[in-house]
Design an enzyme around this catalytic site. Structure first.
Site, PDB file in Angstrom:
ATOM      1  CD  GLU A 174      -3.053  -1.198   2.153  1.00 18.29           C
ATOM      2  OE1 GLU A 174      -2.638  -0.699   3.303  1.00 18.29           O
ATOM      3  OE2 GLU A 174      -4.083  -1.953   2.113  1.00 18.29           O
ATOM      4  CD  GLU A 367      -3.741  -6.207   2.402  1.00 16.24           C
ATOM      5  OE1 GLU A 367      -4.383  -5.672   3.205  1.00 16.24           O
ATOM      6  OE2 GLU A 367      -2.621  -6.034   2.625  1.00 16.24           O
TER       7      GLU A 367
HETATM    8  C1  BG6 Z   1      -4.322  -3.190   4.926  1.00 13.66           C
HETATM    9  C2  BG6 Z   1      -3.109  -3.538   5.279  1.00 13.66           C
HETATM   10  O1  BG6 Z   1      -4.395  -1.790   4.964  1.00 13.66           O
HETATM   11  O2  BG6 Z   1      -5.353  -3.344   5.648  1.00 13.66           O
HETATM   12  C3  BG6 Z   1      -2.951  -4.864   6.302  1.00 13.66           C
HETATM   13  O3  BG6 Z   1      -2.109  -3.840   4.143  1.00 13.66           O
HETATM   14  C4  BG6 Z   1      -4.145  -4.533   7.297  1.00 13.66           C
HETATM   15  O4  BG6 Z   1      -1.906  -4.716   6.930  1.00 13.66           O
HETATM   16  C5  BG6 Z   1      -5.567  -4.705   6.482  1.00 13.66           C
HETATM   17  O5  BG6 Z   1      -3.995  -5.450   8.375  1.00 13.66           O
HETATM   18  C6  BG6 Z   1      -6.876  -4.505   7.115  1.00 13.66           C
HETATM   19  O6  BG6 Z   1      -6.678  -3.533   8.052  1.00 13.66           O
HETATM   20  P1  BG6 Z   1      -6.937  -3.497   9.642  1.00 13.66           P
HETATM   21  O7  BG6 Z   1      -6.423  -2.367  10.193  1.00 13.66           O
HETATM   22  O8  BG6 Z   1      -8.424  -3.979   9.654  1.00 13.66           O
HETATM   23  O9  BG6 Z   1      -6.016  -4.813   9.969  1.00 13.66           O
END
Ligand code: BG6
Length: 473
Positions: A174, A367
């Protein structure tokens, strides 16, 4: 009703994680401290001076000791790929040494061994929110150009060591999030409120040059490697059809799109340069930097997708709510997760089409997922979680991926976030769970760390087995 499979036969189904959120063993194996070791509450509070016992990431889910068991569970679901990151501070404990830490390198040899044993393709993030703390404390992270050389050295060590065994690489997780979370994303110690725009955008530039240098190094050291950038995707819709709202949403969206434009086209777009000028930002960009960006563009574009947002030119209507790491204007048509992240499956189809139309590069969704509270229950003498809400979320998003494939978009694969429960990045909670595998650990650090398959485990296994044909439209 089920659809026949629209997904390509070689579609890379899998799951995604990051070292600091799963490994634990924060001071074992010669590892140095990373910025995560002083972020016990994620980005919700200022950093601590040093490691504190309330930091769940010190143990995380103990993947460092349980990786073989966990990868076997991924294999049971049929994973074709597993996305993990390498902790920079395991390889270079301080970040500015000249020689790597062999014990750290050997750990990832073992992780890759396990992947190979199960026919799982590793998908490696070189830097995922875990800059060595020394680089933050001594250099102010990516604000300092010296980081480019330290990162290049680190990347070269990785390509030399694993390049023959790892095809897919992501340079920075990101990368656009440095604009919003400078410490977590850019190892920048100066508090966000005190950071000048010039320093912030210089850090962005330094990371972009480093990303190009890593791509160059991969071409030299690992000729079969495919290198991708990784962007936090957040489609931004106009709140109304008012042209001023359309322009406002485009301007916001371009703050993210710029990172793909630069990685794919190898130069700064005009709108980005204008925004720097408007903000009074004057960057140090050398002729060599420009050549590096131009000559070392990426093979594919990867991205995370959780939420869409809206934007408007009307300040009185700018009601913001939480987004993925940064807020956006609420879209009144969408529902939200327990953490306020608005849920928009169609937004994923929109992003895929937009990125494909814009860049014509293969796209990898690395993701996606729903962070939710889970309840461990007993069914037929077996502990599990009946996570129909997670199944619905992923099903609906994957249906939209199928639509994008039908639209002609080249989608390489899908690795939902936190395929095994892990520590949240933004809040550092355990209770914000994404996994197909439940990990018995609580926000207060108690728990056996035992693993249990959720209902979604079997659901995802069937999605993979049927190559998406089992999805419900
Ligand atoms: C993304 C990141 O922003 O979202 C991850 O690359 C992160 O590292 C994921 O865990 C989900 O966000 P969160 O804050 O719910 O863990």
């Amino acid at each position: 009703m089920t659809n026949s499979s629209i997904f390509p036969a070689d579609f890379l189904w899998g799951g995604a994680t990051a070292a600091n959120q799963i490994e634990g063993a924060y001071n074992e194996g010669g590892k140095g401290l990373s910025i995560q070791d002083v972020m016990p509450q994620g980005i919700t509070t200022p950093r601590a001076d040093g490691p504190t016992d309330d930091n769940l990431k010190q143990v995380a889910i103990d993947f460092y000791h349980r990786y073989a068991e966990d990868i076997a569970l991924f294999a049971e679901m049929g994973f074709k790929t597993f996305r993990f990151s390498i902790a920079w501070s395991r390889i270079f404990p301080l970040g500015d040494e000249t020689e790597p830490n062999e014990e750290g390198l050997a750990f990832y040899d073992r992780v890759i061994d396990e992947c190979e044993k199960h026919g799982i393709e590793p998908l490696v993030t070189i830097s995922h929110y875990e800059t060595p703390l020394h680089l933050a404390d001594t250099y102010d992270g990516w604000v300092n150009r010296d980081l480019i050389g330290f990162y290049e050295r680190y990347a070269r060590v990785l390509f030399a060591r694993y390049g023959a065994r790892v095809t897919y690489w992501l340079t920075f997780n990101e990368i656009n999030s440095v604009l919003h979370a400078p410490l977590m994303s850019g190892g920048i110690n100066t508090p966000k409120e005190e950071l000048s725009k010039t320093d912030l955008y210089q850090a962005v530039h330094n990371e972009l040059v480093a990303s190009a240098l890593a791509t160059k190094a991969a071409r030299e050291l690992a000729p079969n490697a495919q290198v991708g950038c990784m962007i936090l995707a957040m489609p931004t819709y106009p709140l109304t059809p008012d042209p001023d709202d359309v322009m406002a949403s485009l301007t916001t969206e371009r703050t993210n799109l710029a990172f793909g434009d630069i990685h794919v086209r190898g130069e700064y777009p005009g709108y980005y340069l204008r925004s720097l000028r408007d903000q009074g930002v004057d960057l140090v960009i050398t002729a060599e930097d420009r050549a590096l960006l131009k000559e070392n563009t990426v093979d594919f574009v990867s991205f995370s997708y959780y939420v869409s947002v809206a934007d408007t030119a009307d300040e009185s209507k700018r009601v913001t709510g939480p987004g993925n790491l940064f807020p956006g204007v609420r879209n009144p048509t969408l529902k939200a997760s327990e953490w306020g992240w608005q849920i928009d499956p169609v937004g994923l189809r929109i992003v895929l089409n937009q990125f494909w139309d814009r860049w014509q590069k293969p796209l990898f969704i690395v993701e996606n997922g729903l962070g939710a509270k889970d309840e461990l229950v007993e069914v037929d003498g077996r502990k599990t979680v009946i996570d129909d809400y997670r199944i619905a979320y992923l099903n609906d998003h994957l249906v939209q991926v199928g639509e994008a494939v039908a639209d002609g978009v080249d989608v390489m694969g899908f690795t939902p976030w936190g395929c095994i429960d892990l520590v949240s990045a933004s809040t550092a909670q355990m209770s914000k769970r994404y996994g197909f595998i439940y990990v018995d650990r609580n926000d207060d650090g108690t728990g056996s760390l035992d693993r249990f398959k959720k209902k979604s485990f079997d659901w995802y296994a069937e999605v993979i087995r049927s190559n998406g044909a089992s999805l419900t439209r």
